[in-house]
Design an enzyme around this catalytic site. Structure first.
Site, PDB file in Angstrom:
ATOM      1  N   TYR A 199      45.364 -14.519-101.969  1.00 63.14           N
ATOM      2  CA  TYR A 199      44.043 -13.960-101.702  1.00 63.14           C
ATOM      3  C   TYR A 199      44.098 -12.976-100.532  1.00 63.14           C
ATOM      4  CZ  TYR A 199      41.983 -17.689-104.626  1.00 63.14           C
ATOM      5  OH  TYR A 199      41.652 -18.535-105.650  1.00 63.14           O
ATOM      6  N   SER A 217      34.490 -20.182-110.713  1.00 62.62           N
ATOM      7  CA  SER A 217      33.651 -19.208-111.430  1.00 62.62           C
ATOM      8  C   SER A 217      32.481 -19.874-112.155  1.00 62.62           C
ATOM      9  CB  SER A 217      34.485 -18.385-112.422  1.00 62.62           C
ATOM     10  OG  SER A 217      35.371 -17.544-111.736  1.00 62.62           O
ATOM     11  N   PRO A 218      31.734 -20.755-111.475  1.00 59.30           N
ATOM     12  CA  PRO A 218      30.623 -21.437-112.148  1.00 59.30           C
ATOM     13  C   PRO A 218      29.482 -20.501-112.529  1.00 59.30           C
ATOM     14  CG  PRO A 218      30.534 -21.846-109.787  1.00 59.30           C
ATOM     15  CD  PRO A 218      31.843 -21.152-110.051  1.00 59.30           C
ATOM     16  N   LEU A 219      29.455 -19.309-111.943  1.00 56.92           N
ATOM     17  CA  LEU A 219      28.419 -18.326-112.263  1.00 56.92           C
ATOM     18  C   LEU A 219      28.928 -17.250-113.218  1.00 56.92           C
ATOM     19  CD1 LEU A 219      26.829 -17.909-108.725  1.00 56.92           C
ATOM     20  CD2 LEU A 219      26.118 -19.416-110.592  1.00 56.92           C
ATOM     21  N   GLY A 229      29.418 -13.772-111.904  1.00 56.46           N
ATOM     22  CA  GLY A 229      28.188 -13.040-111.623  1.00 56.46           C
ATOM     23  C   GLY A 229      27.356 -12.718-112.842  1.00 56.46           C
ATOM     24  N   LEU A 238      26.012 -14.711-114.979  1.00 58.64           N
ATOM     25  CA  LEU A 238      24.894 -15.641-115.127  1.00 58.64           C
ATOM     26  C   LEU A 238      23.810 -15.448-114.072  1.00 58.64           C
ATOM     27  CD1 LEU A 238      26.918 -18.857-116.017  1.00 58.64           C
ATOM     28  CD2 LEU A 238      25.501 -17.490-117.563  1.00 58.64           C
ATOM     29  N   GLY A 282      22.460 -12.505-113.328  1.00 55.67           N
ATOM     30  CA  GLY A 282      21.667 -11.328-113.644  1.00 55.67           C
ATOM     31  C   GLY A 282      22.115 -10.072-112.921  1.00 55.67           C
TER      32      GLY A 282
END
Length: 337
Positions: free
Chosen positions: A57, A208-210, A213, A215, A217
């Site tokens: 990273y 990456s639960p979203l 990005g 999810l 909007g």
């Protein structure tokens, strides 16, 4: 605060894990060091304890920032990092061989400014190194006190089974965790990987639960990602793999799911991110959800979402609309240098 044991270990971790891919020292890092320190402080003050980074990273500077941010609170932290990704141009500068992992661990310890790592994870499978070699050297790290527990990331079901069997044959500690992408737009691990984790004693850390990005909007159907966004950064990477990943994320079906999330958020008077996080936090197979905030304000909103409970009807609707969704067959995620 609710904690869960990580797989078949006795290690107790918070339901939220702090992902630090955005932390770095280079001018392009989404989260500069001062803000990273504020995020870490707020995360620990809220009672959470699992902080995750990796040696790739931001060219390794994420580990440096994390190390300084937790230096005065090290005993409160379950510190996780990962190795196996490319750290140079040489043939042994990547992978899960004894040669690479030994150098990688010592370098991570130096950057993190610590004597031990609580959870040391194999970042990617390495088809060129026997599982026995990898598990043997991880066992040596544990015996030396440099590592407390070993885990893996982005492994297939077969890879998990092979590693656990290798550890049993060698009489060394097995993996206690898997880190895998999981969200309303990426549920493919439910078919084989989650059942294997249950049967072989691995906790699951969901990154990456979203949906990177989608999810929330942030992105629009049929439009290119906005400059400065994570997907724009990935799309600009050399080669075709990252561009294919971005194209897969921006599929129409994923926007259909994002629209349902937005409708649920409007009905509940909250944000799309909170709904997506609440959905994943309720999954029994998920030990912790890896959050990747760029600011302390983003962290506060994410933690609020994890503590929400969805009405049964909304949860069932989201389950139905997202069933059997998969991302493109790309290992892991694009990684910024």
């Amino acid at each position: 605060m609710t904690y869960r044991t990580l797989g078949h270990s006795g290690l107790r971790v918070s339901r939220a894990a702090l992902g630090t891919m955005n932390f770095g020292l280079d001018p392009q890092a989404p989260t500069p060091e001062a803000e990273a320190h504020r995020i870490v402080g707020a995360f620990l003050d809220a009672g959470h304890n699992l902080i995750d980074t990796a040696d790739v990273y931001r060219g390794g500077s994420s580990e440096e920032v994390v190390g300084r941010a937790i230096a005065h609170r090290r005993a409160e932290v379950v510190l996780a990092t990962k190795a196996g990704g490319p750290r140079g141009a040489g043939p042994n500068d990547r992978g899960l061989s004894r040669a690479h992992l030994t150098r990688a661990l010592d370098a991570s310890l130096r950057r993190l400014g610590t004597d031990y790592i609580d959870l040391y994870q194999c970042h990617l499978p390495d088809p060129d190194t026997p599982a026995e070699e990898t598990m043997a050297v991880l066992g040596e790290f544990v015996r030396a006190g440099k590592v407390r527990y070993a885990g893996c990331s982005n492994y297939t079901a077969a890879g998990i089974v092979g590693a656990q069997w290798a550890a049993e044959r060698l009489g060394v500690p097995a993996f206690v965790s898997l880190q895998a992408g999981y969200s309303l737009i990426a549920r493919s691990i439910e078919a084989e990987i989650l059942p294997v984790c249950r049967s072989h004693g691995l906790g699951v850390l969901a990154y990456s639960p979203l949906g990177s990005g989608v999810l929330t909007g942030r992105y629009r159907r049929g439009a290119a990602p906005e400059a400065g966004s994570r997907l724009a950064e990935w799309a600009a990477m050399p080669g075709t793999m990252a561009r294919s990943w971005v194209a897969g994320l921006l599929a129409d079906r994923h926007f259909d799911i994002a629209d349902e999330v937005a409708a649920a958020a409007a009905a509940l008077g909250t944000t799309s991110a909170a709904v997506a996080l609440a959905w994943i936090a309720e999954r029994d197979d998920i030990t912790a959800v890896v959050l990747g905030p760029r600011s302390a304000a983003h962290l506060a909103g994410a933690l609020d979402g994890l503590h929400r409970r969805l009405p049964a009807g909304i949860r069932a609707r989201l389950d139905d609309v997202s069933a059997a969704t998969v991302l493109p067959a790309v290992t892991g995620q694009p990684r910024a240098a």
